[in-house]
Design a protein around this motif. Structure first.
Motif, PDB file in Angstrom:
ATOM      1  N   GLU A 240      43.713  37.523  44.802  1.00 46.08           N
ATOM      2  CA  GLU A 240      44.078  38.941  44.938  1.00 46.08           C
ATOM      3  C   GLU A 240      42.559  39.625  44.253  1.00 46.08           C
ATOM      4  OE1 GLU A 240      46.571  40.367  45.897  1.00 46.08           O
ATOM      5  OE2 GLU A 240      48.445  38.820  45.618  1.00 46.08           O
ATOM      6  N   VAL A 241      42.294  40.502  44.887  1.00 45.30           N
ATOM      7  CA  VAL A 241      40.697  40.927  44.529  1.00 45.30           C
ATOM      8  C   VAL A 241      40.872  42.334  43.817  1.00 45.30           C
ATOM      9  CG1 VAL A 241      38.577  41.328  45.172  1.00 45.30           C
ATOM     10  CG2 VAL A 241      39.516  39.219  46.122  1.00 45.30           C
ATOM     11  N   LEU A 242      39.946  42.547  43.074  1.00 50.61           N
ATOM     12  CA  LEU A 242      39.746  44.043  42.325  1.00 50.61           C
ATOM     13  C   LEU A 242      38.379  44.164  42.263  1.00 50.61           C
ATOM     14  CD1 LEU A 242      41.325  46.561  41.424  1.00 50.61           C
ATOM     15  CD2 LEU A 242      40.925  45.750  39.132  1.00 50.61           C
ATOM     16  N   VAL A 243      37.794  45.414  42.881  1.00 50.91           N
ATOM     17  CA  VAL A 243      36.397  45.640  42.734  1.00 50.91           C
ATOM     18  C   VAL A 243      36.164  46.926  42.244  1.00 50.91           C
ATOM     19  CG1 VAL A 243      34.256  46.020  44.071  1.00 50.91           C
ATOM     20  CG2 VAL A 243      35.918  44.258  44.877  1.00 50.91           C
ATOM     21  N   ASP A 244      35.308  46.647  41.058  1.00 48.73           N
ATOM     22  CA  ASP A 244      34.893  48.198  40.287  1.00 48.73           C
ATOM     23  C   ASP A 244      33.274  48.402  40.462  1.00 48.73           C
ATOM     24  OD1 ASP A 244      34.704  50.145  38.643  1.00 48.73           O
ATOM     25  OD2 ASP A 244      35.056  48.996  36.792  1.00 48.73           O
ATOM     26  N   VAL A 248      33.180  42.087  40.378  1.00 41.81           N
ATOM     27  CA  VAL A 248      34.282  41.805  41.394  1.00 41.81           C
ATOM     28  C   VAL A 248      35.307  40.772  40.559  1.00 41.81           C
ATOM     29  CG1 VAL A 248      34.931  40.341  43.323  1.00 41.81           C
ATOM     30  CG2 VAL A 248      32.865  41.940  43.236  1.00 41.81           C
ATOM     31  N   TYR A 249      36.544  40.988  40.300  1.00 46.06           N
ATOM     32  CA  TYR A 249      37.440  40.405  39.577  1.00 46.06           C
ATOM     33  C   TYR A 249      38.333  39.765  40.688  1.00 46.06           C
ATOM     34  CZ  TYR A 249      35.680  43.500  35.929  1.00 46.06           C
ATOM     35  OH  TYR A 249      35.077  44.340  35.183  1.00 46.06           O
ATOM     36  N   SER A 250      38.883  38.684  40.424  1.00 45.28           N
ATOM     37  CA  SER A 250      39.888  37.896  41.306  1.00 45.28           C
ATOM     38  C   SER A 250      41.014  37.166  40.400  1.00 45.28           C
ATOM     39  CB  SER A 250      39.092  37.028  42.007  1.00 45.28           C
ATOM     40  OG  SER A 250      38.523  35.931  41.292  1.00 45.28           O
ATOM     41  N   TYR A 251      41.994  37.127  41.018  1.00 45.51           N
ATOM     42  CA  TYR A 251      43.258  36.103  40.541  1.00 45.51           C
ATOM     43  C   TYR A 251      43.678  35.120  41.638  1.00 45.51           C
ATOM     44  CZ  TYR A 251      47.369  34.619  38.763  1.00 45.51           C
ATOM     45  OH  TYR A 251      48.453  33.437  38.319  1.00 45.51           O
ATOM     46  N   PRO A 252      43.148  33.978  41.411  1.00 45.67           N
ATOM     47  CA  PRO A 252      43.512  32.753  42.335  1.00 45.67           C
ATOM     48  C   PRO A 252      44.787  32.408  42.532  1.00 45.67           C
ATOM     49  CG  PRO A 252      42.575  31.901  40.306  1.00 45.67           C
ATOM     50  CD  PRO A 252      42.622  33.380  40.149  1.00 45.67           C
TER      51      PRO A 252
END
Length: 492
Positions: A240-244, A248-252
């Motif tokens: 689950e990816v969040l880009v700012d 780049v942030y991710s939750y595996p």
């Protein structure tokens, strides 16, 4: 938002089956969900504001937080690992928190721009027959009870329409005051993340991307979506990816592996990871907070993503069983007793000694509440009834000589038709128009040798020409498979 997301995922969901693989164990996170001490979900220091919660809403009469766990605090057993106990305790803790703070939830988001006032209205634990209601399941019909907390509109005059069992976000006044609501936008067609984002993630996880999808854009700043990797060394992973901007942030999320052609995250998903849908977004004292739902064919996960202090975490409240095929409500004993009473009162002389023992249900007008067809053991005598919120009404009598059929027009308006021979060359018709579980129109007609002889509409005589036109205007016949169930020996 929910409908937009479902459209965006349409093609993917056709490929992805998903069944309940044990309560809340259909997916295994590669990194632990955000947790605090003693199994309690982590919250910001000194922030005791109750979390956003999800309200299952059919209409203004049926709004409920459906429980997902037993009321008793879980105890560690020899048959349960420490990890299983931790997850169980987390689920119970979130549910217990909403129970303790139930009166504080006063705001409901119909969508991003429409907020209505609500109030706590009571707790549901049992069925109308007094048996323990189920938990952990989101039923497809408002008439099937779920354990949980009932809510109602503060102003009953407010129209919220038919929400069809959608999960809507509700919050407390304090939450709304301490957070800024952020706008979420969706592309008409799904897009992949830019190559620069995928390259960073491939380098970070040492795996090759097989597909990606941007689900939504938040506040004109953040992009949220999912990335799926090709299996490597029998490891299956999605993010689950969040880009700012450049961050780049991710939750595996780990999946299961059986072979190169058999792997996935949910049973029968055929190797396609279903991304979460962001229902509401807020900026809190410590950062971004995203209320999410994750749909599969027969399960639905709900919870909260957080971007706090540079850490992107996910707190899954629970995984509900969801979208059960052909789910029907039982005929409650109290309702069956009332139906039998109305049947006898309709014609005490003719119906005395006849016992209605079997039933079949069909939602004639498609309003989420079944109509009931009851018959005797010989299936020769019976009656039709509407039933909504415990209010029973007799539609018409089935005397065994005439055929019963059901029809449904556009918009859900339904019709119950009882028609058959009236002796010799005569045919008799009774037509009952049903809207929102109420008979709103009654039509009768007598045909002799195929010609309209006399007819009435709501008890008033109308011309044969008008009667003929009325019969011809009825919609096509519904063709449900009729199977009879025993009234007094049914599982509930």
């Amino acid at each position: 938002m929910r409908k937009m997301m479902m459209l965006a995922l349409g093609a993917l969901m056709l490929m992805a089956g998903c069944k309940d693989k044990g309560r809340a164990t259909a997916e295994v996170a590669a990194a632990s969900d955000s947790t605090g001490t003693k199994g309690q979900p982590a919250v910001a220091p000194n922030d005791t504001t109750p979390l956003p919660m999800f309200l299952c809403c059919f209409d203004k009469e049926h709004m409920q937080v459906a429980y997902w766990y037993q009321l008793e605090k879980p105890k560690n057993t020899e048959n349960e690992s420490e990890e299983q106990f931790r997850k169980s305790h987390e689920e119970w803790y979130v549910q217990d928190a909403v129970r303790r703070n139930r009166a504080l939830y006063t705001k409901l988001f119909l969508d991003e721009k429409n907020i209505v006032d609500i109030r706590y209205a009571g707790e549901v634990l049992t069925t109308p027959d007094g048996n323990e209601a189920y938990y952990g399941t989101l039923h497809s019909r408002a008439s099937i009870p779920m354990q949980g907390l009932r809510y109602e509109l503060t102003d009953p005059a407010v129209d919220i329409g038919n929400q069809e069992g959608a999960l809507l976000v509700m919050v407390t006044d304090d939450y709304l005051k301490s957070r800024k609501q952020l706008e979420c936008t969706y592309d008409e067609q799904t897009k992949a993340f830019p190559p620069s984002v995928l390259e960073k993630l491939e380098k970070q996880y040492g795996m090759t991307v097989s597909q990606s999808m941007m689900v939504c854009h938040i506040d004109g700043r953040y992009d949220f979506g999912m990335v799926q990797f090709k299996p490597k060394d029998k490891q299956v992973l999605a993010l689950e990816v969040l880009v700012d901007g450049s961050q780049v942030y991710s939750y595996p999320v780990k999946g299961y592996y059986e072979s190169e052609t058999s792997f996935g995250w949910n049973v029968d998903d055929e190797g396609e990871y279903n991304p979460s849908s962001i229902e509401m977004a807020f900026m809190g004292p410590r950062g971004l907070e995203l209320c999410y739902e994750r749909f599969c064919v027969e399960s639905l996960g709900v919870g909260l993503f957080r971007l706090h202090d540079g850490q992107f975490t996910r707190e899954q409240y629970t995984l509900y069983q969801y979208n059960i095929p052909d789910e029907k409500a039982p005929l409650w004993k109290r309702d069956a007793a009332q139906m039998r009473k109305l049947y006898l009162e309709h014609d005490p002389h003719e119906n005395k000694g006849r016992e209605l023992t079997k039933y079949f249900f069909v939602d004639i007008d498609n309003d989420g509440f079944e109509e009931y067809w009851l018959r005797d053991n010989d299936e020769k005598q019976g009656a039709l009834f509407t039933c909504r919120q415990g209010k029973i009404a007799l539609i018409g009598i089935d005397d065994g000589r005439r055929q019963v059929s059901f029809r449904r027009g556009k918009g859900g308006t339904g019709y119950a038709v009882i028609a058959g021979s009236a002796g010799g060359p005569s045919m008799y018709y009774e037509v009952y128009k049903i809207d929102h579980s109420q008979v709103t129109q009654r039509f009768t007609a007598l045909e002799i040798y195929g010609e309209m002889s006399e007819c009435t509409l709501n008890g008033n005589k109308i011309s044969p020409e008008r009667g003929t036109k009325y019969l011809k205007s009825l919609p096509k016949v519904l063709d449900p498979y009729v199977y009879w169930l025993d009234i007094d020996n049914q599982e509930q």
